[in-house]
Structures are given as structure tokens and as C-alpha cells.
Design a protein around this motif. Structure first.
Motif, PDB file in Angstrom:
ATOM      1  N   ILE A 190       0.820  -1.207   0.000  1.00 39.30           N
ATOM      2  CA  ILE A 190       0.000   0.000   0.000  1.00 39.30           C
ATOM      3  C   ILE A 190       0.860   1.266   0.000  1.00 39.30           C
ATOM      4  N   GLY A 191       1.976   1.259   0.711  1.00 34.73           N
ATOM      5  CA  GLY A 191       2.840   2.437   0.729  1.00 34.73           C
ATOM      6  C   GLY A 191       3.397   2.751  -0.644  1.00 34.73           C
ATOM      7  N   ALA A 192       3.915   1.738  -1.332  1.00 37.03           N
ATOM      8  CA  ALA A 192       4.474   1.925  -2.665  1.00 37.03           C
ATOM      9  C   ALA A 192       3.399   2.340  -3.663  1.00 37.03           C
ATOM     10  N   THR A 193       2.209   1.773  -3.532  1.00 43.07           N
ATOM     11  CA  THR A 193       1.121   2.112  -4.440  1.00 43.07           C
ATOM     12  C   THR A 193       0.683   3.561  -4.262  1.00 43.07           C
ATOM     13  N   LEU A 194       0.576   4.014  -3.020  1.00 38.06           N
ATOM     14  CA  LEU A 194       0.196   5.404  -2.770  1.00 38.06           C
ATOM     15  C   LEU A 194       1.247   6.370  -3.298  1.00 38.06           C
ATOM     16  N   THR A 195       2.516   6.007  -3.142  1.00 34.62           N
ATOM     17  CA  THR A 195       3.589   6.856  -3.673  1.00 34.62           C
ATOM     18  C   THR A 195       3.491   6.947  -5.184  1.00 34.62           C
ATOM     19  N   ALA A 196       3.298   5.810  -5.839  1.00 36.45           N
ATOM     20  CA  ALA A 196       3.171   5.795  -7.298  1.00 36.45           C
ATOM     21  C   ALA A 196       1.946   6.592  -7.746  1.00 36.45           C
ATOM     22  N   ALA A 197       0.829   6.428  -7.042  1.00 36.10           N
ATOM     23  CA  ALA A 197      -0.392   7.139  -7.413  1.00 36.10           C
ATOM     24  C   ALA A 197      -0.226   8.643  -7.248  1.00 36.10           C
ATOM     25  N   ALA A 198       0.436   9.059  -6.166  1.00 31.57           N
ATOM     26  CA  ALA A 198       0.664  10.487  -5.939  1.00 31.57           C
ATOM     27  C   ALA A 198       1.535  11.080  -7.039  1.00 31.57           C
ATOM     28  N   GLU A 199       2.554  10.341  -7.449  1.00 30.31           N
ATOM     29  CA  GLU A 199       3.468  10.835  -8.476  1.00 30.31           C
ATOM     30  C   GLU A 199       2.841  10.817  -9.864  1.00 30.31           C
ATOM     31  N   GLU A 200       2.035   9.809 -10.142  1.00 29.08           N
ATOM     32  CA  GLU A 200       1.472   9.674 -11.477  1.00 29.08           C
ATOM     33  C   GLU A 200       0.174  10.448 -11.673  1.00 29.08           C
ATOM     34  N   LEU A 201      -0.659  10.523 -10.642  1.00 29.81           N
ATOM     35  CA  LEU A 201      -1.973  11.139 -10.782  1.00 29.81           C
ATOM     36  C   LEU A 201      -2.067  12.518 -10.151  1.00 29.81           C
ATOM     37  N   GLY A 202      -1.065  12.880  -9.367  1.00 29.37           N
ATOM     38  CA  GLY A 202      -1.081  14.170  -8.701  1.00 29.37           C
ATOM     39  C   GLY A 202      -1.281  14.021  -7.206  1.00 29.37           C
ATOM     40  N   ALA A 279       2.902  17.044 -12.149  1.00 31.45           N
ATOM     41  CA  ALA A 279       1.726  16.210 -11.883  1.00 31.45           C
ATOM     42  C   ALA A 279       1.045  16.653 -10.597  1.00 31.45           C
ATOM     43  N   ARG A 280       1.843  16.974  -9.596  1.00 32.57           N
ATOM     44  CA  ARG A 280       1.282  17.436  -8.324  1.00 32.57           C
ATOM     45  C   ARG A 280       0.549  18.759  -8.499  1.00 32.57           C
ATOM     46  N   LEU A 281       1.109  19.654  -9.301  1.00 35.39           N
ATOM     47  CA  LEU A 281       0.533  20.982  -9.473  1.00 35.39           C
ATOM     48  C   LEU A 281      -0.700  20.996 -10.371  1.00 35.39           C
ATOM     49  N   THR A 282      -0.693  20.155 -11.386  1.00 35.37           N
ATOM     50  CA  THR A 282      -1.758  20.212 -12.391  1.00 35.37           C
ATOM     51  C   THR A 282      -2.811  19.118 -12.261  1.00 35.37           C
ATOM     52  N   GLY A 283      -2.440  18.010 -11.595  1.00 34.49           N
ATOM     53  CA  GLY A 283      -3.352  16.876 -11.536  1.00 34.49           C
ATOM     54  C   GLY A 283      -3.310  16.017 -12.778  1.00 34.49           C
ATOM     55  N   LEU A 284      -2.433  16.346 -13.726  1.00 32.65           N
ATOM     56  CA  LEU A 284      -2.291  15.558 -14.946  1.00 32.65           C
ATOM     57  C   LEU A 284      -1.371  14.361 -14.700  1.00 32.65           C
ATOM     58  N   PRO A 285      -1.497  13.305 -15.490  1.00 33.52           N
ATOM     59  CA  PRO A 285      -0.652  12.116 -15.299  1.00 33.52           C
ATOM     60  C   PRO A 285       0.831  12.430 -15.506  1.00 33.52           C
ATOM     61  N   ARG A 286       1.668  11.942 -14.591  1.00 34.89           N
ATOM     62  CA  ARG A 286       3.106  12.163 -14.690  1.00 34.89           C
ATOM     63  C   ARG A 286       3.669  11.625 -15.998  1.00 34.89           C
ATOM     64  N   LYS A 287       3.154  10.442 -16.423  1.00 36.28           N
ATOM     65  CA  LYS A 287       3.674   9.820 -17.643  1.00 36.28           C
ATOM     66  C   LYS A 287       3.495  10.736 -18.843  1.00 36.28           C
ATOM     67  N   ASP A 288       2.309  11.352 -18.961  1.00 37.68           N
ATOM     68  CA  ASP A 288       2.042  12.252 -20.078  1.00 37.68           C
ATOM     69  C   ASP A 288       2.900  13.509 -19.994  1.00 37.68           C
ATOM     70  N   LEU A 289       3.078  14.010 -18.783  1.00 40.52           N
ATOM     71  CA  LEU A 289       3.899  15.211 -18.596  1.00 40.52           C
ATOM     72  C   LEU A 289       5.365  14.951 -18.935  1.00 40.52           C
ATOM     73  N   TYR A 290       5.832  13.772 -18.575  1.00 36.97           N
ATOM     74  CA  TYR A 290       7.228  13.427 -18.885  1.00 36.97           C
ATOM     75  C   TYR A 290       7.426  13.338 -20.399  1.00 36.97           C
ATOM     76  N   LYS A 291       6.470  12.705 -21.095  1.00 36.43           N
ATOM     77  CA  LYS A 291       6.567  12.625 -22.554  1.00 36.43           C
ATOM     78  C   LYS A 291       6.562  14.018 -23.182  1.00 36.43           C
ATOM     79  N   ARG A 292       5.700  14.892 -22.651  1.00 37.46           N
ATOM     80  CA  ARG A 292       5.636  16.258 -23.188  1.00 37.46           C
ATOM     81  C   ARG A 292       6.932  16.997 -22.930  1.00 37.46           C
ATOM     82  N   LEU A 293       7.540  16.777 -21.782  1.00 42.32           N
ATOM     83  CA  LEU A 293       8.802  17.426 -21.451  1.00 42.32           C
ATOM     84  C   LEU A 293       9.896  16.995 -22.407  1.00 42.32           C
ATOM     85  N   LEU A 294       9.946  15.702 -22.731  1.00 41.48           N
ATOM     86  CA  LEU A 294      10.944  15.203 -23.691  1.00 41.48           C
ATOM     87  C   LEU A 294      10.713  15.815 -25.076  1.00 41.48           C
TER      88      LEU A 294
END
Length: 300
Positions: A190-202, A279-294
Motif C-alpha cells: 500500500i505504501g508503494a502504491t500510494l507513492t506511485a499514485a501520488a506521483e502519477e496522478l497528482g 503532476a502534483r501541481l496540475t493533476g495531470l498524469p506524470r507519464k504524459d507530462l514526462y513525454k511532453r517534457l521530452l
């Protein structure tokens, strides 16, 4: 399995000291929901079905025996689970085709939800056998109403993958669904899942960790994904968990605004850190933001 019992035999169950006769069942596969913790949540119709069924099939006979004994039901449960489904399943189908009634239960909650009963029900339907739901307790629904999150639309995602990348991919896949998300989760993850969810979903997205529902140590902890991730990062957790994640409620920033945020962040930190913070600031998925950054780095 024992032979078919005479149809004229009177069977009964007990609630407290009261003995209640059970009516006979029509042939068919009965999918019986059982309590997720508190045995007092068992329904009258479910008790009557377990009492009258020719066969009670279950995941773990020891677990089901506790339930049957609580209500004075003399039926002998037979194991049907993922390890013996290939051999026991056809035998149950043959009994159903012979005109018997089979009650299927899981260890807790509604059968077919993340358990091998789905295969048996599929086969029964294909064979033209009647399948009858006997509703009752459901851990995902209990968590949904306890979470305080929007419940007009929800999506049950079962168990998330164990590996981090696959888990994050799945969260991103479902993360923009306009509905509250519900997942089963292991206390060890649960700890790892919450960390991943926070980073990926905001990190500001609302969520709830619902643990040991209906049991003595029931706990519902609500907050943002970031707050919950911090709370469970080093916590020793026990029991069964449903994780509820609310739908994104903030209006998504424009593409131009997102690009501005990313450009400002990447000037101060690594691309991965910038994507997580965006992702934290916008609520957008981290994966999409990372792709856009690249893409921005490549001049896109």
C-alpha cells in the motif's frame, strides 16, 4: 462429493435461537455474497440458499465452515478454487446439468469479483444453465460509500500489478477516467502504491485507504494521495485494504500553461522530478507530462 439429497428433506438454519425452515431451490448456479468480516452482515436469502443448495462450493472450506456453523447450516462445503478449477469445475457443471442446485461463495464478499468463480459462471452460461445472483456484502462498494468520494460513477480495477512500472502504467491508463477508482491492495504494497499514485496522478488528488472494513479494527483514512503516501511510507500495515482514488476535479490547464510549468520546473530539477512536480501541481498524469517534457527538449 456426496450424493444428491432427497428433495423432500426439510432443512433449516438458525438466527440466534430461532430455527428457520428453508424453502427448496430451483436448479441453477447461485452466486451467494458472504460477509467481508462481520458475520452479522449475512443476508436471510443467502442463508436460505446455502441451507437448501445440493452443493456449496467455496474457496476455502475452513473459512466457509465458520460461516455455516454460525447459522447452524449442516451443508458440507466443497473446495473450488484456482488450483483445482480444471478438475472440480466440470464436476459441478455435470451436477448442474443433472438438475441440481450449486451455491458458490468466495471467502468474503461477492463471488466472481477477483476470484475463479468467474470461469464457472461463464461455463454455466455457455451450457444454458441458469445463473442466479444472491447479492450482499461487497468490499469495493463498502469502501466507496465510506470513502466520502464521489459515487455517481466509479470503476473497480481489481488488484494493481505488483511491479512498479506496470503499476504506474495501469494507474495512468485509468487515471483520467471521470469516476472514483477502487482497487484491492496488499498491506505490504500500500505504501508503494500510494507513492506511485501520488506521483502519477497528482499528490493533491483526494483518496481514502479503507482497511479491515466491518471488522474489529476497521479504519478509513482519508486525505490527498500525497498525505496518504507520506502516512503509509514506513507504516507497518495489516489486514485487507481497498484503495479509493477520487476523480480529478480541477480543470486541466491549457497546453500552453502546462508547457510553461514544465519549462520552469526543468530549469531547476531533473526531467523526472519536473514531471512529478508538474503532476502534483496540475493533476495531470506524470507519464504524459514526462513525454511532453521530452518533446519540448527536442523542440516539439
Amino acid at each position: 462429493m456426496r450424493g444428491k439429497m432427497p428433495k423432500d428433506r426439510t432443512r433449516s438454519f438458525f438466527i440466534g435461537q430461532a430455527e428457520i425452515p428453508a424453502r427448496p431451490l430451483e436448479p441453477g448456479l447461485y452466486l451467494v455474497a458472504t460477509p467481508i468480516g462481520n458475520l452479522g452482515d449475512m443476508t436471510i436469502r443467502g442463508l436460505e440458499t446455502l441451507t437448501s443448495a445440493d452443493v456449496v462450493a467455496c474457496e476455502d472450506t475452513r473459512v466457509t465452515r465458520v460461516l455455516l456453523d454460525r447459522f447452524g447450516i449442516s451443508a458440507r462445503p466443497y473446495a473450488y478454487h484456482e488450483h483445482n478449477a480444471d478438475t472440480v469445475g466440470p464436476k459441478l457443471i455435470e451436477r448442474l446439468k443433472a438438475g441440481e442446485s450449486v451455491a458458490l461463495v468466495s471467502d468474503a464478499g461477492t463471488p466472481l469479483v477477483s476470484d475463479p468463480g468467474y470461469r464457472l459462471a461463464q461455463t454455466a452460461i455457455a451450457e444454458g444453465i441458469r445463473v442466479i445472483p444472491i447479492p450482499g456484502a461487497s468490499a469495493p462498494l463498502a469502501a466507496l460509500v465510506a470513502s466520502g468520494l464521489p459515487n455517481d460513477a466509479f470503476l473497480f480495477g481489481g488488484f494493481l500489478p505488483q511491479k512498479d512500472k506496470a503499476r504506474r502504467d495501469r494507474l495512468n491508463e485509468l487515471g483520467q477516467t471521470p469516476a472514483t477508482l477502487l482497487f484491492f491492495e496488499s498491506p505490504n504494497r500500500i505504501g508503494a502504491t500510494l507513492t506511485a499514485a501520488a506521483e502519477e496522478l497528482g499528490a493533491e488528488r483526494q483518496a481514502a485507504v479503507c482497511r479491515e472494513l466491518t471488522k474489529a479494527f476497521e479504519e478509513v483514512r482519508r486525505g490527498t494521495l500525497g498525505e496518504l503516501a507520506e502516512s503509509y511510507r514506513e507504516a507497518a500495515v495489516k489486514g485487507e485494504i481497498v484503495l479509493a482514488i477520487g476523480p480529478g476535479t480541477a480543470e486541466a490547464p491549457s497546453k500552453a500553461d502546462t508547457d510553461t510549468i514544465l519549462a520552469g520546473l526543468v530549469s531547476e530539477m531533473s526531467a523526472g522530478q519536473a514531471a512529478s512536480e508538474a503532476a502534483r501541481l496540475t493533476g495531470l498524469p506524470r507519464k504524459d507530462l514526462y513525454k511532453r517534457l521530452l518533446a519540448l527538449k527536442d523542440g516539439g
